[in-house]
Scaffold this active site. Structure first.
Site, PDB file in Angstrom:
ATOM      1  N   HIS A 120     -17.632 110.981 -10.082  1.00  0.00           N
ATOM      2  CA  HIS A 120     -18.409 111.999 -10.785  1.00  0.00           C
ATOM      3  C   HIS A 120     -18.101 113.395 -10.232  1.00  0.00           C
ATOM      4  CE1 HIS A 120     -21.665 109.004 -12.327  1.00  0.00           C
ATOM      5  NE2 HIS A 120     -20.585 109.020 -13.061  1.00  0.00           N
ATOM      6  N   GLU A 148      -2.277 102.608 -26.628  1.00  0.00           N
ATOM      7  CA  GLU A 148      -2.714 102.654 -25.225  1.00  0.00           C
ATOM      8  C   GLU A 148      -2.479 101.345 -24.486  1.00  0.00           C
ATOM      9  OE1 GLU A 148      -6.898 103.586 -25.165  1.00  0.00           O
ATOM     10  OE2 GLU A 148      -7.193 102.621 -27.101  1.00  0.00           O
ATOM     11  N   ASP A 179      -4.780 104.979 -20.298  1.00  0.00           N
ATOM     12  CA  ASP A 179      -4.806 103.515 -20.307  1.00  0.00           C
ATOM     13  C   ASP A 179      -3.399 102.940 -20.369  1.00  0.00           C
ATOM     14  OD1 ASP A 179      -7.375 102.476 -19.954  1.00  0.00           O
ATOM     15  OD2 ASP A 179      -7.955 103.011 -21.990  1.00  0.00           O
ATOM     16  N   CYS A 194      -2.923 112.184 -26.640  1.00  0.00           N
ATOM     17  CA  CYS A 194      -4.250 112.706 -26.316  1.00  0.00           C
ATOM     18  C   CYS A 194      -4.675 112.363 -24.889  1.00  0.00           C
ATOM     19  CB  CYS A 194      -5.296 112.185 -27.301  1.00  0.00           C
ATOM     20  SG  CYS A 194      -5.429 110.385 -27.363  1.00  0.00           S
TER      21      CYS A 194
END
Length: 838
Positions: A459, A696, A720, A767
């Site tokens: 985080h 992916e 991924d 992306c």
């Protein structure tokens, strides 16, 4: 110590006490084996909890069962999945049938050896004949071997009736045991659970020995090994059904992970340190120079005890309420700014502050006369220990959120003694920073962050990237030994901390930072102009967003469209799924925010590390390879149908494009396309949005030509695709520096995807994070990519990079990269072919 109805059990080990429901093993935590407790051992010897006789000793020495004088049977099980060690690391001190006394040593074990090879050292004390007895836990957080821990009370029953059923109905069968390691505690518990669901009396037979299926201890005593043939007999009115159910359990193969190699586990992989530098992992890019300051954790003052519990309860309540108010203010600000990452993180923190386990554990310690600060700290440490034992990187990083709350509440309890002020421009170092640390430091205008531990997916890393703060993690313990105040250079782009830079080097870095700031300002002035190479090839530069607010920011920064709208923001952190109208409003808001630009909206991509409270998923040994993306949508078609209906109603339809995640074969695409057309007809619409496939997984890249025949476009998710191709978890901090999407294998898959799409006249976008790497821009263009989707702040930079290039030259040079041996060589070649401006 006991009579006919009550028995006191002493702690068999020393260490933190863990509730059975919190044990990371579903057979134990579900209570299938019986009621009990767990201890995370701090010693290396298992002691008898009471007087009794040893009625079963596991052949692999990791577990034994003791029958107390009053008949209670207690299973003592050291570690989780320790059966796989086949006795290595254990030394039995008693034999089966031995009479033992309370506190007598039963078993010695090697904690280090076991911890390196098994799921966890957490050890169990389980009452296996709970039909006759019940456990009562004495309230305490920590066990000390030999001291009272539990009480066993006989259940008050008028009579014990053994249901044998109709002896005239009998069913017999046999099966070969396929459970890895034979009939040890786990499969025995499953057999017992199955047998209890029937009225018939069921027994297991091997040779001349037999045992009732309702008794785990008796089943274990049979000593059944893997591949042994056993017989099952069932007597009663439902004998046939009982037999089939038990045979199914016995014959089901349970694949367990192989034991780790005997050598010690390797340290996390990170680049070797160069002279005068510490190497780490980039969590947030950038360059900074300044004095090194250390942010220490709050130090608890000594606790002399004898506090008034009511006063300490009130102090803790006030501190918790203060922190809740601070977090609520953070949430209000995050929502106002449309910062969904920050909002999600602190929503989680607010929920953790309400966790009943933490509050009950704290209250229990306060009731013993300890201070609120020590009670709160102890409760957090206990929960962190449980998470760290699970061996899951994401859950281990969640313990960092708990430590964040630990520090925040301690600061509220201790007042000025716990506050920290740092000068602007400081480079802040710590063992590991927390999300609230980062917000505090950002407000103080520090220049950069570096941590001895931490992960690139934590985080803190997410927030640092959002704040534009350069951040390095996994620098190692050497960081903490550096003298405070020394001038350092934090080069997150090259993943290193320069420790003794010369005055000339510091001046060079400061000039570089100024040059970057000026270049960024120039790039923003041209961000709304098209990105066209020197030889006329136009490249669309779109933005990755997760809300209409972020879409408006992307539009303001010159985005040519939205290359990826993550729709998970609508589905997570709530108790029910969003309805159709909610979704229409959210998607329409993004489309409206982008003016006349196109918007690619990815269908829900949860599963793996992203869970929904209202859509519980079965536990998976490898969730990243399990039910996620389109697989989950196929399992719950009502959720995908509702989303597709909402997407069909976005206006104008020609500016909305739908992207399907985790596609691996053409049939999946055809099924969704057919469903989309059916819903279009149902809604009376003449057109549907374009439909694209996310590339992916390697299977999709290799099938790109076949997918492009039926899809309108392809979009490569390099995050991924990298981890699936390289077989490296991108959430593994120790491997973060090696999960590089410029690996030649990844580039070959990208090239194959573009070539396959070109045969059907389809365009390909990227992306994933690689699209935001300026060093990769010429490579992607050269391989045939025609759209790059990046963070809104990078749009001007990537457009400027495109304008520096010649597409034809990019194509020629990119082919050379496909034959290189590793990602490092590719990056070095890119620096040579297409140098980055400094």
């Amino acid at each position: 110590m006991h009579n006919n109805k009550m028995l006191t059990l002493s702690a068999p080990l020393s260490g933190p006490v863990i509730k059975l429901a919190q044990v990371p093993d579903e057979v134990f935590s579900s209570g299938v084996m019986g009621d009990g407790i767990a201890i995370d051992p701090l010693n290396d010897c298992l002691y008898a909890p009471c007087d009794g006789v040893i009625v079963h000793v596991a052949k692999t020495a990791h577990a034994l069962t003791l029958r107390a004088d009053n008949g209670a049977e207690v299973l003592l099980h050291v570690g989780l999945d320790t059966f796989d060690l086949q006795g290595e690391g254990f030394q039995l001190l008693v034999e089966n049938g031995a009479q033992v006394s309370n506190g007598q040593p039963l078993l010695r074990f090697d904690p280090d050896y076991i911890a390196q090879r098994c799921t966890s050292l957490i050890s169990l004390l389980v009452l296996t004949n709970g039909d006759l007895f019940e456990l009562q836990l004495l309230e305490q957080d920590t066990a000390e071997a030999g001291t009272p821990l539990l009480q066993v009370a006989a259940r008050q029953v008028e009579a014990v009736v053994t249901a044998t059923g109709d002896p005239g109905q009998q069913a017999l069968g046999s099966v070969r045991i396929t459970h890895h390691g034979g009939l040890h505690a786990r499969p025995a518990a499953l057999i017992r659970q199955t047998a209890l669901g029937f009225k018939s009396s069921c027994r297991l037979h091997i040779g001349a020995n037999s045992a009732p299926c309702q008794s785990i201890v008796r089943l274990l005593a049979l000593g059944i090994s893997e591949n042994d043939e056993v017989h099952v007999s069932c007597n009663g009115e439902d004998a046939d059904a009982a037999l089939q159910a038990i045979l199914a359990v016995l014959g089901k193969t349970h694949v367990r992970p192989s034991p780790a190699p005997v050598q010690a586990a390797p340290a996390p992989v990170r680049p070797a340190n160069k002279p005068g530098q510490l190497s780490g992992v980039c969590a947030a890019p950038g360059l900074a120079s300044g004095p090194l300051y250390f942010l220490s954790t709050v130090q608890l003052p000594p606790d002399l005890g004898n506090h008034v519990p009511e006063q300490q309860m009130q102090a803790l309540h006030s501190a918790l309420e203060q922190v809740r108010a601070e977090i609520r203010l953070t949430l209000i600000q995050a929502r106002a700014q449309g910062n969904l990452d920050e909002e999600a993180i602190f929503d989680t923190h607010l929920a953790l502050l309400e966790d009943s386990e933490l509050l009950q554990a704290s209250h229990g310690v306060i009731a013993q006369g300890r201070s609120a600060a020590h009670a709160w700290s102890a409760a957090i440490e206990q929960q962190c220990a449980i998470l760290q034992q699970l061996g899951n990187t994401l859950l281990a990083e969640r313990s960092n959120d708990l430590r964040d709350l630990q520090q925040r509440v301690l600061r509220a309890l201790l007042g000025e003694r716990a506050q920290c002020q740092l000068p602007p421009g400081a480079i802040v170092a710590a063992h590991e920073l927390t999300p609230s640390d980062l917000l505090m430091l950002s407000a103080q205008n520090v220049a950069g962050l570096c941590m001895a531990a931490g992960g690139a997916t934590s985080h803190v890393a997410i927030l640092a990237r959002g704040k534009g703060l350069p951040c390095l993690v996994a620098l190692g313990c050497e960081l903490l030994a550096l003298p405070a105040g020394q001038q350092v250079i934090l080069d997150a782009d090259n993943a290193c901390l320069e420790l003794t830079p010369a005055a000339g080097r510091i001046e060079q870095v400061q000039q570089s930072i100024l040059t970057r700031q000026q270049r960024f300002a120039r790039q923003q002035l041209q961000a709304h102009e098209p990105a066209v190479t020197g030889d006329g090839q136009q490249i669309e530069i779109a933005a990755n967003v997760a809300s209409s607010h972020e879409a408006a920011s992307a539009h303001a920064h010159g985005a040519d469209g939205v290359g990826l709208l993550r729709t998970e923001f609508l589905f997570v952190e709530r108790t029910t799924a969003p309805n159709e109208q909610e979704q229409i409003a959210a998607y329409q808001g993004v489309v409206d925010a982008m003016g006349d630009k196109p918007v690619i909206i990815r269908t829900i991509d949860v599963g793996g590390d992203k869970q929904l409270d209202y859509l519980p998923l079965p536990a998976e040994a490898n969730p990243v390879l399990g039910l996620r993306g389109i697989r989950l949508a196929q399992l719950h078609p009502q959720i995908l149908d509702r989303q597709l209906r909402a997407l069909l109603q976005v206006s104008p339809v020609q500016r909305c494009r739908i992207l399907l995640p985790m596609i691996t074969e053409v049939d999946e695409l055809l099924h969704i396309r057919s469903r989309l057309d059916a819903l279009r007809v149902e809604l009376g619409l003449s057109r549907r949005p374009e439909l694209g496939v996310m590339i992916e997984v390697p299977a999709a890249a290799l099938m790109a030509e076949q997918l492009a025949e039926h899809a309108d476009f392809l979009s490569i998710g390099t995050n991924d695709l990298s981890q699936y191709t390289l077989a490296m978890d991108r959430d593994h901090a120790g491997l973060a520096s090696r999960v590089d999407a410029l690996h030649p294998a990844l580039l070959r898959l990208i090239a194959h995807t573009c070539a396959g799409a070109a045969k059907h006249g389809r365009w390909v976008g990227v992306c994933g994070a690689l699209a935001s790497d300026p060093l990769a821009t010429p490579v992607l263009i050269g391989l045939g990519v025609r759209e790059l989707s990046v963070s809104p702040l990078q749009i001007g930079e990537i457009k400027a990079r495109v304008r520096e290039l010649d597409a034809g030259m990019c194509q020629t040079l990119s082919q050379k990269l496909l034959n290189m041996s590793n990602a490092r060589s590719v990056r070095e070649a890119c620096h040579q072919y297409w140098p980055l401006c400094d």
